[in-house]
Design a protein around this motif. Sequence first.
Motif, PDB file in Angstrom:
ATOM      1  N   PRO A 189       4.644  12.426   5.450  1.00  0.00           N
ATOM      2  CA  PRO A 189       4.707  13.472   6.480  1.00  0.00           C
ATOM      3  C   PRO A 189       4.500  14.842   5.867  1.00  0.00           C
ATOM      4  CG  PRO A 189       6.891  12.556   6.023  1.00  0.00           C
ATOM      5  CD  PRO A 189       5.919  11.680   5.320  1.00  0.00           C
ATOM      6  N   ASP A 190       3.889  15.737   6.629  1.00  0.00           N
ATOM      7  CA  ASP A 190       3.500  17.049   6.115  1.00  0.00           C
ATOM      8  C   ASP A 190       4.624  18.059   6.250  1.00  0.00           C
ATOM      9  OD1 ASP A 190       2.027  19.779   6.058  1.00  0.00           O
ATOM     10  OD2 ASP A 190       0.487  18.340   5.490  1.00  0.00           O
ATOM     11  N   GLY A 233       5.982  13.758  -0.746  1.00  0.00           N
ATOM     12  CA  GLY A 233       4.617  14.224  -0.548  1.00  0.00           C
ATOM     13  C   GLY A 233       4.233  15.430  -1.382  1.00  0.00           C
ATOM     14  N   ILE A 234       5.222  16.105  -2.001  1.00  0.00           N
ATOM     15  CA  ILE A 234       4.904  17.273  -2.832  1.00  0.00           C
ATOM     16  C   ILE A 234       5.255  17.041  -4.304  1.00  0.00           C
ATOM     17  CG2 ILE A 234       5.223  18.852  -0.894  1.00  0.00           C
ATOM     18  CD1 ILE A 234       7.916  19.650  -2.061  1.00  0.00           C
ATOM     19  N   TRP A 262       1.424   0.929  -5.493  1.00  0.00           N
ATOM     20  CA  TRP A 262       1.194   1.332  -6.876  1.00  0.00           C
ATOM     21  C   TRP A 262       0.986   2.848  -6.966  1.00  0.00           C
ATOM     22  CZ3 TRP A 262       1.855  -0.146 -11.631  1.00  0.00           C
ATOM     23  CH2 TRP A 262       1.056   0.342 -12.667  1.00  0.00           C
ATOM     24  N   ARG A 263       1.683   3.484  -7.904  1.00  0.00           N
ATOM     25  CA  ARG A 263       1.613   4.928  -8.178  1.00  0.00           C
ATOM     26  C   ARG A 263       2.231   5.783  -7.076  1.00  0.00           C
ATOM     27  NH1 ARG A 263      -1.235   6.870 -12.378  1.00  0.00           N
ATOM     28  NH2 ARG A 263      -2.530   5.424 -13.563  1.00  0.00           N
ATOM     29  N   GLN A 264       2.912   5.187  -6.138  1.00  0.00           N
ATOM     30  CA  GLN A 264       3.590   5.956  -5.103  1.00  0.00           C
ATOM     31  C   GLN A 264       5.063   6.097  -5.470  1.00  0.00           C
ATOM     32  OE1 GLN A 264       2.922   4.542  -1.135  1.00  0.00           O
ATOM     33  NE2 GLN A 264       0.753   4.142  -1.489  1.00  0.00           N
ATOM     34  N   ARG A 265       5.539   7.323  -5.488  1.00  0.00           N
ATOM     35  CA  ARG A 265       6.939   7.554  -5.833  1.00  0.00           C
ATOM     36  C   ARG A 265       7.832   6.976  -4.731  1.00  0.00           C
ATOM     37  NH1 ARG A 265       7.708  10.491 -10.332  1.00  0.00           N
ATOM     38  NH2 ARG A 265       5.992  11.820 -11.038  1.00  0.00           N
ATOM     39  N   VAL A 409       1.408  22.829  -1.463  1.00  0.00           N
ATOM     40  CA  VAL A 409       2.630  22.902  -2.265  1.00  0.00           C
ATOM     41  C   VAL A 409       2.558  21.927  -3.440  1.00  0.00           C
ATOM     42  CG1 VAL A 409       5.131  22.562  -2.240  1.00  0.00           C
ATOM     43  CG2 VAL A 409       4.010  23.667  -0.301  1.00  0.00           C
ATOM     44  N   LYS A 410       2.016  20.749  -3.207  1.00  0.00           N
ATOM     45  CA  LYS A 410       1.910  19.758  -4.277  1.00  0.00           C
ATOM     46  C   LYS A 410       1.051  20.270  -5.426  1.00  0.00           C
ATOM     47  CE  LYS A 410       0.718  14.942  -5.219  1.00  0.00           C
ATOM     48  NZ  LYS A 410       0.353  13.633  -4.644  1.00  0.00           N
TER      49      LYS A 410
END
Length: 506
Positions: A189-190, A233-234, A262-265, A409-410
């Motif tokens: 989500p943004d 997301g950030i 994979w690679r997703q926190r 922001v990321k």
Amino acid sequence: MNLALIHSRAVIGMDAPAVTVEVHLSLGLPAFSIVGLPETSVKEAKERVRCALINAGFDWPARRITVNLAPADLPKEGGRFDLPIAIGILAASEQCQSDKLANIELAGELALSGELRPVHGIIPMVVSSQQANRQLLLPEQNGAEAALVEANHCLVANHLLTVTAWLNDKQELANAAIESATAIGADHPDLQDVIGQQQAKRALTVAAAGRHHLLFYGPPGTGKTMLASRLPGILPAMNDQEALESATVYSISHQGFKACNWRQRPFRSPHHSSSAVALVGGGSQPKPGEISLAHRGVLFLDELPEFSRHVLDMLRQPLESGQITISRAARQLDFPAQFQLIAAMNPSPCGNWGNPNVACRSTPDEIRRYLNRLSGPLLDRFDMSLEVPALAEQGLYQQRSDGPSSSDVKQTVEQCYQLQLDRQGCANGQLQGALLHQHCQLSQENSQLLQRIIEQFGLSARAQQRVLKVARTIADLRHCEQIESSHISEAISYRAVDRLMQQLAT
């Protein structure tokens, strides 16, 4: 040939120790026994293997069958030994060739029809078999998970007949393949969905950049949970080592690892009714808890005072050490628990203490008892705390915030995080000892300023160090080499809970 040796692996904690499946056929009345400290699920392999071999068209030996799972003092659980036992029986009864068995490790559960079903704990098995310089043969459904570590090292099959055809040189097996879904990024989500709360967004940015623990408090409906859910997301992208560590924890858990993650926190949000075992891990056969499932990601505790105080205080040691040790009479297991803690809470039982729009229905004693559910040492471990106030009525009708998006922001967070890695090899939130003193030095004037603030709020030595870490991150976000007074002032502004407790005491 009356004896066959098959290589396989158990899963104990984060490790996959080697297990040799020894199958012996001897004279005597037909019988089937499994020894070597098998759990109930392993003992039940007798019926699964027998039916699978018969339904696949093989002869069931009318002999005394003894299966030894060595070493004998290592507990064995799950259905992963079905395939090694079945192949061992076929090799011992000379119904398939055994030339390739010395250089291959097998794991897989058998259906009664002979089909192979997936098992858990694949990633540590792949790593360990690589170190032993042997290939790993797995069920086809485990192929995508195994391929994340090393695709060419693993072979996959979907049926017992496929495995025996390969052993008899009649068919080739495919290598493990990565699913196309693993290339799809996470749809977080943004941050622009959160209306207003610019200070809270700034605090979230600082927390993400320095990997700081953050506590939000405020009336219901002010966006605390929305803000916390936007943190993944950030956050900076995972590197290979972090992704492998996180995937390994999920692989050994009962939830299993999905290759598309994979690679997703990870973002874990357990309910406040969670037990201590669910949160930190444990059980008769220890499994990782929520803090380990959140390794390299975010652990979000909503309605923080509603959690049992005993359960919350068990977080104190993992927050400092980055791992949790589960001790049992037979063994001691370590699980990683390097997570970022984000929490949200109301300031009172009714939630409206300090809300200018709604009258508070809680008495001072009720508020004091409510907040005293949180121990001082636990609150001390939050680097940052911030009040999220109720929005003015006209602000509620905005459809979208005019602030920066999560992607913007990321990008800022990743640049700041990379600066920290280049300078000290870790995030500011993980600075300890000599590194902390080296990279968070203050001028004499700023040191005196910080000391006055510490004395005013009665902060502990740990809280003082956390203020320095946050100030260092703020300086990095502003591309400043030295910590300045403005950075210290902003870092102190993120100690709202200290001011809240001081106000409550008076």
